[in-house]
Design an enzyme around this catalytic site. Structure first.
Site, short mmCIF file in Angstrom:
data_model
loop_
_atom_site.label_atom_id
_atom_site.label_comp_id
_atom_site.label_asym_id
_atom_site.label_seq_id
_atom_site.Cartn_x
_atom_site.Cartn_y
_atom_site.Cartn_z
N GLU A 235 0.79 -1.23 0.00
CA GLU A 235 0.00 0.00 0.00
C GLU A 235 0.82 1.28 0.00
O GLU A 235 0.75 2.08 0.95
CB GLU A 235 -0.97 -0.01 1.19
CG GLU A 235 -2.00 -1.13 1.11
CD GLU A 235 -3.11 -1.01 2.15
OE1 GLU A 235 -3.00 -0.15 3.06
OE2 GLU A 235 -4.08 -1.78 2.07
N GLU A 339 -6.18 -8.32 0.39
CA GLU A 339 -6.82 -7.86 1.61
C GLU A 339 -8.26 -7.48 1.31
O GLU A 339 -8.54 -6.79 0.32
CB GLU A 339 -6.10 -6.64 2.21
CG GLU A 339 -4.71 -6.92 2.76
CD GLU A 339 -4.12 -5.72 3.49
OE1 GLU A 339 -4.91 -4.83 3.91
OE2 GLU A 339 -2.88 -5.66 3.62
#
Length: 421
Positions: A235, A339
């Protein structure tokens, strides 16, 4: 328990093959596609890294807060470690001192995920674990005069990977905490940094050193034999000019560091690790823009609808998005949804329309809708996370199974979850 294991044949047919489900044997995912090839291979004295469960595509859980602690996820554990008033691992180690911090973190690593957890995951029909780690696991990279992280984690990483390999799991190791922190003020980088300091050459160099070191360990240590993928940074900053040369410098150099380590170890190309980046949908640019070699690359999609302002906050809108949103619309293959969760916006999560106690049927349908979609469009999914101390199954796969929201085998989800939606 796994009914049958199938060893995947390493066919060098495209960058989409290697240590993930292939399409050579008649074993079907929920969307009806073939999944697996056959025959076991070996490399040196290591057994095959290609064992996967026979029931489907990548179906897994993250080991959240094991090696990169996120205090919000396990406040009781964090407090019991003496870290309760601190924002991150860096802050807690700074306060406790190295010796005491090592003691409490090693106790945490020893108890947070045990072999019985791995066995329970196996009994639930899962086939993959994703393990977030920080660069500080390579302790020689840490600036001892200015950086403060717990020590001794490698032995525990090796142990949990050994358990998972013995149980037949496919393993993804994710560089979750990058040098300097890839985002600001977020404990999931291991440090609550005031600004993201990762996006400079010397921090990139430290990260590539970590990846080279980790790759060598994976290919030379039996416990890591089922590690098939390394995510090179979790991320990164979205939609921002501050990422600098992430795409043009770090991504190609990280890829080369992994491949050079494999070449030095005598690893054949059909036995390479997948090198994983965040996908284009994440919003940090096209990861392939400067990649001259995409052989055995993979792409990570994170899908948290709770933070997507384009989706209306209603059960019907959430189901509609999860049923129809193609998470491989950027055509990056193979993609894994690394995720996702069942969490909803904080402002409504405990209201009557969303309360987890009174809305189990919705959450069960929503889980089914998500995994059916991810298996249709991508190579599978990894739920965030295996366990928490929130008392809220929306963030805990273990608790959601116990609550009857997730079936005790994901192959048994309601296949009609998207009918009429």
């Amino acid at each position: 328990m796994f009914a049958t294991y199938f060893a995947l044949l390493a066919l060098v047919v495209s960058h989409a093959s290697a240590w993930i489900p292939e399409v050579q044997k008649h074993i079907l995912a929920l969307d009806g596609t073939n999944l697996f090839s056959s025959n076991e291979t070996t490399h040196g004295n290591l057994t095959s890294k290609r064992w996967l469960q026979a029931s489907g595509k990548v179906r897994g859980v993250n080991l959240g807060s094991l090696f990169v602690f996120e205090p919000w996820l396990a406040e009781t554990e964090w407090s019991n470690m003496g870290c309760g008033s601190y924002n991150s691992e860096f802050d807690c180690v700074s306060a406790l001192g190295q010796s005491q911090a090592n003691t409490v973190f090693q106790n945490h690593w020893n108890t947070w995920i045990t072999q019985s957890d791995i066995s329970q995951m196996q009994s639930y029909g899962l086939n993959t674990i994703r393990i977030p780690v920080g660069y500080w696991m390579m302790e020689s990279l840490v600036y001892s005069d200015s950086e403060h992280f717990p020590q001794g984690g490698l032995a525990y990483l090796e142990r949990v990977c050994g358990w998972a390999s013995d149980a037949g799991f496919y393993i993804i190791i994710d560089l979750h905490g990058a040098p300097g922190a890839q985002v600001a003020q977020n404990a999931d980088t291991g440090q609550y940094a005031s600004s993201p300091g990762f996006y400079v050459d010397y921090q990139f160099d430290r990260a590539t050193s970590f990846l080279s070191w980790l790759t060598t360990l994976i290919h030379s240590t039996n416990a890591f034999r089922n590690v098939g993928m390394i995510s090179i940074v979790n991320e990164p900053v979205q939609n921002s000019g501050s990422i600098g040369t992430l795409l043009s410098s770090y991504y190609p150099n990280a890829y080369s560091a992994i491949r050079n380590a494999e070449s030095a170890a005598g690893v054949s190309s059909n036995n390479y690790l997948h090198v994983e980046t965040m996908n284009s949908l994440w919003g940090s640019g096209d990861p392939n823009q400067y990649m001259t070699n995409q052989y055995f690359m993979a792409y990570d999609d994170h899908r948290y609808i709770k933070w997507d302002s384009t989706v209306a906050v209603s059960q019907s809108a959430y189901l509609s998005d999860s049923c129809h949103n193609n998470r491989n619309s950027d055509n990056e293959s193979p993609t894994i949804v690394g995720e996702f969760s069942l969490s909803v916006p904080d402002s409504v999560q405990w209201t009557s329309g969303w309360d987890p106690t009174d809305n189990k049927s919705f959450y069960s349908q929503w889980f089914a809708a998500q995994v059916l979609n991810y298996e249709k469009y991508t190579n599978g999914w990894v739920f965030w996370t295996w366990k928490s101390q929130l008392g809220d199954y929306r963030w805990s796969y273990q608790d959601a199974v116990a609550a009857g929201v997730i079936p005790n085998n994901p192959g048994n989800v309601n296949q009609n979850a998207c009918s009429g939606i």
